[in-house]
Enzyme design. Sequence first.
Site, short mmCIF file in Angstrom:
data_model
loop_
_atom_site.label_atom_id
_atom_site.label_comp_id
_atom_site.label_asym_id
_atom_site.label_seq_id
_atom_site.Cartn_x
_atom_site.Cartn_y
_atom_site.Cartn_z
N ARG A 204 -3.95 -5.12 7.75
CA ARG A 204 -4.93 -4.02 7.95
C ARG A 204 -6.08 -4.75 8.69
NH1 ARG A 204 -6.89 -1.61 3.15
NH2 ARG A 204 -5.65 -3.01 1.88
N ASP B 122 0.82 -1.17 0.04
CA ASP B 122 0.15 -0.18 -0.11
C ASP B 122 0.82 1.20 -0.05
OD1 ASP B 122 -2.27 -1.77 0.27
OD2 ASP B 122 -2.48 -1.42 2.39
N ASP C 88 -6.51 1.76 7.81
CA ASP C 88 -5.25 2.22 8.12
C ASP C 88 -5.56 3.65 8.65
OD1 ASP C 88 -5.37 3.34 5.56
OD2 ASP C 88 -4.22 2.02 4.77
N TYR D 198 6.13 -8.64 8.49
CA TYR D 198 5.97 -7.39 8.78
C TYR D 198 6.03 -6.93 9.88
CZ TYR D 198 3.17 -7.99 4.38
OH TYR D 198 2.90 -8.41 2.99
#
Length: 310
Positions: A182, A47, A89, A75
């Site tokens: 997310r 993203d 987010d 991550y």
Amino acid sequence: MARRRKGLPINGVLLLDKPKGVSSNHALQRVRRLFQARKAGHTGTLDPMATGLLPVCLGEATKFSAHLLEADKVYRTRIKFGEVTTTGDAEGDVVERRSLPTTLDRDAVEAVLERFRGEIDQVPPMYSALKHQGRKLYELAREGETVARAPRRVTIYDMRPLGWEPDGVWLQVRCSKGTYIRTLAEDIGAALGLGAHITALERLETGPFDSERRLSLEALEAMSDEERLAQLLPVDVMLEHLPTLSVAEIVAQRLLLGQRAELADSQLAPGTTARLYRDESFLGLVELTAQGEVTPRRLVDTTALNSGGA
């Protein structure tokens, strides 16, 4: 007559450190222009808000990028509790606020995290590039539409807190392909009754690659052409999880012509996909058949490899 694609036959894999605020495609095109490469592709979208490791494939390496799409990822993310946003987010609008306790109950958070380790079902977010009837979900979401999405099974191999804050927690997550961090954050927030979204997301690893050799766009721009070329990893670096098969010149020539070839002796089982080499030159991917033959699956253009670049 087909138009010849402009650019140089640059081949290899670059480990890019994608900056915040730019799309993966924008970062990819900047890399392609820096190398003046004919072809470029990435191995899984980040993203615009996200940062971190984005392997960029140039030239013949683009033929094998799908192998990283299937890879596990690692991550680092910050989950903020107390607010739910349209996108999951910090770039989305806040649609719900919930009061937080004076002190975050770490034991309660840890107990919920345990529920999300292992195989779980995730409903993909509306703000994603998945398609519904030919249109990307985020396009529909921007028009105010919401459509039903089937849950998908993903695996959270490991998830551990890295640091605590009054309104949130930093996590490191190792997960399977297709995992939406997310959505994971939103689901954790919902399970706690607090609501949540992420305010930071960084990809640390994908498949065989970690962050040790990743380079920023600014660092690449400051390099000479020769220095940039020296940063490229070989085309077959994404395929090291596959077995190798070395063949003689006559067998290699048949395979490069798209023909099957007999294999006198091989320890590989029928149905195995293997990396093909002639001497030490990577030629592509082949598959072994039950008839003791080897058949080409995806081969490199040896003229492109030999005409310049990495």
